[in-house]
Write an enzyme that holds these catalytic residues in place. Structure first.
Site, PDB file in Angstrom:
ATOM      1  N   CYS A 243      -2.462 -14.157   2.365  1.00 22.33           N
ATOM      2  CA  CYS A 243      -1.077 -13.898   2.798  1.00 22.33           C
ATOM      3  C   CYS A 243      -0.914 -13.895   4.309  1.00 22.33           C
ATOM      4  CB  CYS A 243      -0.588 -12.573   2.221  1.00 22.33           C
ATOM      5  SG  CYS A 243      -0.474 -12.629   0.437  1.00 22.33           S
TER       6      CYS A 243
ATOM      7  N   HIS B 261       5.546  -9.875   6.265  1.00 20.86           N
ATOM      8  CA  HIS B 261       5.149 -10.515   5.006  1.00 20.86           C
ATOM      9  C   HIS B 261       5.797  -9.731   3.863  1.00 20.86           C
ATOM     10  CE1 HIS B 261       2.902 -12.160   1.766  1.00 20.86           C
ATOM     11  NE2 HIS B 261       2.188 -11.076   1.557  1.00 20.86           N
TER      12      HIS B 261
ATOM     13  N   ASN C  88       6.800 -12.321  -3.672  1.00 16.56           N
ATOM     14  CA  ASN C  88       5.746 -12.637  -2.713  1.00 16.56           C
ATOM     15  C   ASN C  88       5.366 -14.106  -2.840  1.00 16.56           C
ATOM     16  OD1 ASN C  88       3.440 -12.871  -1.187  1.00 16.56           O
ATOM     17  ND2 ASN C  88       2.410 -11.071  -2.052  1.00 16.56           N
TER      18      ASN C  88
HETATM   19  O1  UT7 Z   1       0.329  -9.953  -0.525  1.00 18.68           O
HETATM   20  C1  UT7 Z   1      -1.018  -9.668  -0.760  1.00 18.68           C
HETATM   21  C2  UT7 Z   1      -1.325  -8.246  -0.698  1.00 18.68           C
HETATM   22  N1  UT7 Z   1      -0.848  -7.580  -1.860  1.00 18.68           N
HETATM   23  C3  UT7 Z   1      -0.151  -6.473  -1.767  1.00 18.68           C
HETATM   24  O2  UT7 Z   1       0.179  -6.046  -0.671  1.00 18.68           O
HETATM   25  C4  UT7 Z   1       0.201  -5.715  -3.032  1.00 18.68           C
HETATM   26  C5  UT7 Z   1      -0.174  -4.258  -2.895  1.00 18.68           C
HETATM   27  N2  UT7 Z   1       0.012  -3.472  -4.088  1.00 18.68           N
HETATM   28  C6  UT7 Z   1       1.263  -3.170  -4.561  1.00 18.68           C
HETATM   29  O3  UT7 Z   1       2.260  -3.662  -4.075  1.00 18.68           O
HETATM   30  C7  UT7 Z   1       1.367  -2.166  -5.677  1.00 18.68           C
HETATM   31  O4  UT7 Z   1       0.130  -1.529  -5.838  1.00 18.68           O
HETATM   32  C8  UT7 Z   1       1.832  -2.754  -7.039  1.00 18.68           C
HETATM   33  C9  UT7 Z   1       3.287  -3.160  -6.948  1.00 18.68           C
HETATM   34  C10 UT7 Z   1       0.958  -3.943  -7.411  1.00 18.68           C
HETATM   35  C11 UT7 Z   1       1.714  -1.668  -8.122  1.00 18.68           C
HETATM   36  O5  UT7 Z   1       2.485  -0.538  -7.750  1.00 18.68           O
HETATM   37  P1  UT7 Z   1       1.828   0.922  -7.800  1.00 18.68           P
HETATM   38  O6  UT7 Z   1       2.884   1.872  -7.374  1.00 18.68           O
HETATM   39  O7  UT7 Z   1       0.564   0.891  -6.981  1.00 18.68           O
HETATM   40  O8  UT7 Z   1       1.558   1.122  -9.323  1.00 18.68           O
HETATM   41  P2  UT7 Z   1       0.178   1.459 -10.048  1.00 18.68           P
HETATM   42  O9  UT7 Z   1      -0.723   0.293 -10.040  1.00 18.68           O
HETATM   43  O10 UT7 Z   1      -0.331   2.752  -9.493  1.00 18.68           O
HETATM   44  O11 UT7 Z   1       0.683   1.719 -11.520  1.00 18.68           O
HETATM   45  C12 UT7 Z   1       1.514   2.841 -11.857  1.00 18.68           C
HETATM   46  C13 UT7 Z   1       1.827   2.799 -13.330  1.00 18.68           C
HETATM   47  C14 UT7 Z   1       0.587   2.599 -14.216  1.00 18.68           C
HETATM   48  O12 UT7 Z   1       0.782   3.329 -15.399  1.00 18.68           O
HETATM   49  P3  UT7 Z   1       0.076   4.750 -15.600  1.00 18.68           P
HETATM   50  O13 UT7 Z   1      -1.374   4.520 -15.486  1.00 18.68           O
HETATM   51  O14 UT7 Z   1       0.646   5.630 -14.505  1.00 18.68           O
HETATM   52  O15 UT7 Z   1       0.552   5.160 -16.953  1.00 18.68           O
HETATM   53  C15 UT7 Z   1       0.624   1.128 -14.526  1.00 18.68           C
HETATM   54  O16 UT7 Z   1      -0.024   0.816 -15.727  1.00 18.68           O
HETATM   55  O17 UT7 Z   1       2.686   1.694 -13.629  1.00 18.68           O
HETATM   56  C16 UT7 Z   1       2.098   0.877 -14.640  1.00 18.68           C
HETATM   57  N3  UT7 Z   1       2.490  -0.500 -14.389  1.00 18.68           N
HETATM   58  C17 UT7 Z   1       3.646  -1.017 -14.805  1.00 18.68           C
HETATM   59  N4  UT7 Z   1       4.682  -0.503 -15.513  1.00 18.68           N
HETATM   60  C18 UT7 Z   1       5.741  -1.299 -15.757  1.00 18.68           C
HETATM   61  C19 UT7 Z   1       1.804  -1.451 -13.713  1.00 18.68           C
HETATM   62  N5  UT7 Z   1       2.502  -2.591 -13.675  1.00 18.68           N
HETATM   63  C20 UT7 Z   1       3.658  -2.357 -14.349  1.00 18.68           C
HETATM   64  C21 UT7 Z   1       4.787  -3.143 -14.654  1.00 18.68           C
HETATM   65  N6  UT7 Z   1       5.800  -2.585 -15.355  1.00 18.68           N
HETATM   66  N7  UT7 Z   1       4.889  -4.427 -14.251  1.00 18.68           N
END
Ligand code: UT7
Length: 329
Positions: free
Chosen positions: A116, A256, A286
């Site tokens: 990225c 970004h 993204n």
């Molecule tokens: O550009 C390259 C670099 N990449 C980035 O900068 C991305 C960085 N990461 C992020 O933007 C975030 O970590 C994400 C958007 C990918 C995820 O958000 P998060 O707030 O970190 O969520 P999480 O992974 O901690 O998941 C929270 C909960 C989980 O459920 P439990 O374990 O709390 O029950 C996930 O299973 O949300 C769940 N979850 C979803 N729920 C509904 C994960 N994906 C989804 C989804 N819809 N699509």
């Protein structure tokens, strides 16, 4: 004679027509509009449809539009640097293919892969070419067909990415405008948190690797998020300090577009109000290498000569960085 700087003299962008909305994603994986919007800021993303179309096909629109807007001929371009993680093929370079499709017969070209942050790394490289005095017209293209490496059964990644292309033309400037400074960083320990497991020389494609879905983006979202918030905010602040700039001196932040929360954290660290931050993640998601030039393209009519603009990125590798520009037109 004044020192030659490299200035952006034209910008363009391209996004495919098809809109993949959060509503449609709700029918594909266990997710919902509210979760996606509140966690990422994304409402829809564009997807390149059509058999046999790749990243170069989106970049062609960008190159042709830049030539038209700037009123120059394809033969005048000296070099094209293409930032992408989704090349048409592993080789030859997608930059070469773009030149072939747009008639850039006098340009040499190559790809840069820095995930990225690729557009920023490419811009820095291209800036050095122009500052050397040897090259007068250098195109920097950021393009990705992320849909080609997204697993649409994985809700943790498929909601994030979209397809698109953007680019800028760099030309010599003797008024001191253009690219002023940049800080770029790499931390190879990030490899395990954001990668594609197979398809390279360590693990060439095989029936097994396809069955194991190893040709898609793998991301440990939370870990990457933590590094991204710190990395992008710190490097943007460091660049401000290095150049003795306060928030008042900065006209725009061009971040970004990976996650609205990462963008907000960066703006907060720089003490910048939201009105000075370019945000279009809601429309495109993204698009990896295309996010920054797509913002510049959209905001181009509002930019003024002399504006201080900071571009900032964080991505796989890990790679991250920030670039300071004095807008030249
Ligand atoms: O550009 C390259 C670099 N990449 C980035 O900068 C991305 C960085 N990461 C992020 O933007 C975030 O970590 C994400 C958007 C990918 C995820 O958000 P998060 O707030 O970190 O969520 P999480 O992974 O901690 O998941 C929270 C909960 C989980 O459920 P439990 O374990 O709390 O029950 C996930 O299973 O949300 C769940 N979850 C979803 N729920 C509904 C994960 N994906 C989804 C989804 N819809 N699509």
């Amino acid at each position: 004679m004044n020192k030659i700087s490299a200035a952006i003299t034209c910008v363009s962008g391209y996004v495919p027509e098809y809109r993949l909305t959060n509503k449609v994603l709700e029918t594909m994986v266990d997710t919902n509009d509210e979760w996606i919007k509140s966690r990422t800021g994304i409402e829809e993303r564009r997807i390149l449809k059509g058999e046999g179309l790749g990243s170069s096909d989106m970049a062609v629109h960008v190159v042709n539009d830049i030539l038209k807007k700037r009123g120059i001929k394809a033969e005048e371009i000296d070099c094209l640097v293409c930032a992408t993680v989704t090349p048409d093929r592993i080789f030859p370079a997608t930059g070469n293919i773009i030149c072939g499709k747009t008639g850039l017969v006098n340009a040499f070209s190559y790809d840069i892969e820095a995930a990225c942050s690729g557009f920023l790394f490419s811009l820095t490289t291209a800036t050095a070419l122009v500052e050397s005095g040897r090259y007068k017209k250098v195109l920097v293209i950021g393009v990705d067909k992320m849909s080609s490496i997204v697993d649409y059964s994985d809700r943790t990644t498929c909601i994030l990415f979209g397809d698109g292309a953007g680019g800028v033309l760099l030309e010599p400037n003797e008024e001191g405008l253009g690219i002023q400074d940049s800080i770029l960083k790499t931390d190879g320990s990030g490899e395990r948190f954001l990668n594609m497991k197979a398809g390279g020389s360590v693990k060439p494609p095989s029936v097994e690797s396809v069955m194991a879905k190893e040709h898609y983006i793998f991301q440990e979202g939370q870990t990457v998020f933590k590094f991204a918030v710190k990395g992008m905010a710190d490097v943007s602040y460091e660049l401000m300090q290095k150049n003795n700039l306060t928030a008042d001196d900065i006209a725009w932040l061009v971040p970004h577009q990976a996650n609205l929360r990462i963008i907000d954290a960066t703006a907060n660290r720089m003490d910048l109000p939201k009105e000075k931050v370019m945000i279009n993640i809601n429309k495109y998601g993204n698009t990896t290498n295309a996010t920054i030039p797509l913002c510049l393209w959209e905001w181009e009519p509002r930019l003024k000569k002399g504006d201080n603009i900071i571009l900032a990125a964080f991505g796989g590798g890990f790679t991250w960085g920030a670039t300071l520009i004095k807008w030249a037109y």
